[in-house]
Design an enzyme around this catalytic site. Sequence first.
Site, short mmCIF file in Angstrom:
data_model
loop_
_atom_site.label_atom_id
_atom_site.label_comp_id
_atom_site.label_asym_id
_atom_site.label_seq_id
_atom_site.Cartn_x
_atom_site.Cartn_y
_atom_site.Cartn_z
N ASN A 7 0.87 -1.18 0.00
CA ASN A 7 0.00 0.00 0.00
C ASN A 7 0.91 1.23 0.00
O ASN A 7 1.44 1.64 1.03
CB ASN A 7 -0.88 -0.04 1.25
CG ASN A 7 -1.85 1.13 1.32
OD1 ASN A 7 -1.78 2.06 0.50
ND2 ASN A 7 -2.75 1.10 2.29
N ARG A 88 -2.37 -1.68 -3.66
CA ARG A 88 -3.59 -0.92 -3.45
C ARG A 88 -3.58 0.27 -4.42
O ARG A 88 -2.63 1.06 -4.42
CB ARG A 88 -3.64 -0.39 -2.02
CG ARG A 88 -4.87 0.45 -1.80
CD ARG A 88 -4.81 1.16 -0.47
NE ARG A 88 -6.02 1.92 -0.28
CZ ARG A 88 -6.10 3.01 0.47
NH1 ARG A 88 -5.04 3.45 1.09
NH2 ARG A 88 -7.23 3.63 0.60
N HIS A 177 -12.55 3.07 0.03
CA HIS A 177 -12.53 2.03 1.08
C HIS A 177 -13.23 0.75 0.63
O HIS A 177 -13.67 -0.05 1.46
CB HIS A 177 -13.24 2.50 2.38
CG HIS A 177 -12.56 3.59 3.12
ND1 HIS A 177 -13.27 4.56 3.80
CD2 HIS A 177 -11.26 3.88 3.30
CE1 HIS A 177 -12.43 5.40 4.37
NE2 HIS A 177 -11.20 5.02 4.09
N ARG A 236 -11.11 15.91 7.48
CA ARG A 236 -11.94 16.25 6.31
C ARG A 236 -13.36 16.60 6.74
O ARG A 236 -13.90 15.98 7.67
CB ARG A 236 -12.01 15.07 5.34
CG ARG A 236 -10.70 14.76 4.69
CD ARG A 236 -10.80 13.50 3.84
NE ARG A 236 -9.71 12.60 4.14
CZ ARG A 236 -9.68 11.31 3.85
NH1 ARG A 236 -10.69 10.74 3.24
NH2 ARG A 236 -8.64 10.59 4.17
N GLU A 379 -7.49 -5.08 4.84
CA GLU A 379 -7.34 -4.77 3.42
C GLU A 379 -6.12 -5.48 2.83
O GLU A 379 -6.15 -5.91 1.68
CB GLU A 379 -7.22 -3.24 3.23
CG GLU A 379 -8.55 -2.54 3.48
CD GLU A 379 -8.39 -1.09 3.89
OE1 GLU A 379 -7.87 -0.86 5.02
OE2 GLU A 379 -8.79 -0.20 3.14
#
Length: 392
Positions: A7, A88, A177, A236, A379
């Site tokens: 990743n 990823r 996601h 965010r 993940e």
Amino acid sequence: MKILSVNAGSSSFKFQAYEMPEAKVLISGNFERIGEEGSFYSFKINGEKIKKEADLKSHEDAFNILMEELIENKVVEDLNEIKGVGHRVVQGGTKYDKSVIIDESVIKDIEEYSVLAPLHNPAGIMGIRASQEVIPNAINVAVFDTAFHQTISPENYIYPLPYELMEKYKIRKYGYHGTSHKYVSEKMNEILGRTDTKLITCHLGSGASISAIKNGKCINTSMGLTPNSGLMMGTRCGDIDATIVTYMINSLGMTAEEVDKMMNKQSGLLGVSGKSNDARDIEAGVVEGDERCILAHNMFVRKVINHIAMYYMELGGCDAIVFTAGIGERSVPIREDILEHLSVLGVKYSKEKNQIQSEIGCVTTEDSSIPVYVIPTDEEFMIAKDTYDLAI
Ligand code: ADP
């Protein structure tokens, strides 16, 4: 078969090596501050954590060091034992609804989609190039964050802007996601023992998103064109009145870049609390009675509840709700507050069961209308699994 899951971020990359199909983790770690002063890497092997300083000028430097460590730590005797490297990739546009073996045309597409994920996709390519260079005999596989959301219907992915914006400029909801939502929804179906289910999966980490999943397919998700929509997050803002942007530019004299930075890096839990983007600090502030932390906590919970309510209606009911990622897996007070609000749907939780952290478990009671589970996301495993499936 040995598979590497990667990743890559712009100045970091996380890795995990697996023996597949057993999914045994052989080594895991991360490289930090690539291309910056004070770069270092750390890894975990046989339960031991090791940290080392290294001059990492590029992702390729990091990849080379990783290969040396794999041999030194006897994860492999020969680099040719690594048959596949899974990467990823954040944005796969509308073209990729599943993982694919990477060739030059895939890299070109990832480059093209960089306009939609300018921080993430170029980093993904750096990881891919480094891998191609250092272990040329392994196949490289792209695992897209957006792929799982490709089943969302136009009513949910089109914004109510002039239709041509979607047609010409691909301005639409993509969702992110996806690998995590897919993983926890599959785990949840395994627990329920069936796949004809209506699930709401809440990935609450420093980035946060919620998905509605029907019969194993995603029908809606809270992130949109970019990962800054839907829920309020660490830094965010998520959904806000879109016209605030033009107001800040026209009336406050801010540049588009300043507004973008404010909405992505200075908003969310950090912006409201004025204290921290980390939910642990916010919870400590709540305990101390800090008003702005209490407000940030309440707002975060409210946004989660709003999305659960929305998706409950959209799914026409719900067979299970899942919490995952940093906050979802570990924040007992945030989960508790969300569960309190869900009582209107007949959800009954157990304070004792809700104490679990970072392990699979049900937090509701037998007579709850909807079971609510904590399922730690993985993940890296999903990336390794897709890579293995394409490598055999
Ligand atoms: P990312 O989205 O960066 O992959 P994670 O899913 O690991 O991150 O989530 C990180 C966030 O999880 C942290 O910023 C913090 O807000 C939250 N977190 C981690 N541990 C706890 C905890 N014990 N209690 C509350 N929040 C936590």
